[in-house]
Design a protein around this motif. Sequence first.
Motif: not given
Length: 69
Positions: A11-24, A50-53
């Motif tokens: 979770r600490n790697n992800i910030k609001i405004g970060s560009d990410v690749e997600i799996v829906q 499995h990744g932070i939602k």
Amino acid sequence: MESNKITGSIRNNIKIGSDVEIVQKHHQRSGELTEGTVKRILTKSPKHPHGIKVQLETGEVGRVKWVLA
């Protein structure tokens, strides 16, 4: 253009405004990635295997595979 990628399972790697690749959810079998900018972080725990939602600014929800640095 290949950028550095940081895992999306912490979770600490992800910030609001970060560009990410997600799996829906409906792309979990194919592993198709959707790129976007984080609007909300939905997972409360510090790690998820499995990744932070997250929710993207487009409204799409999925688990972060990669944070684009």
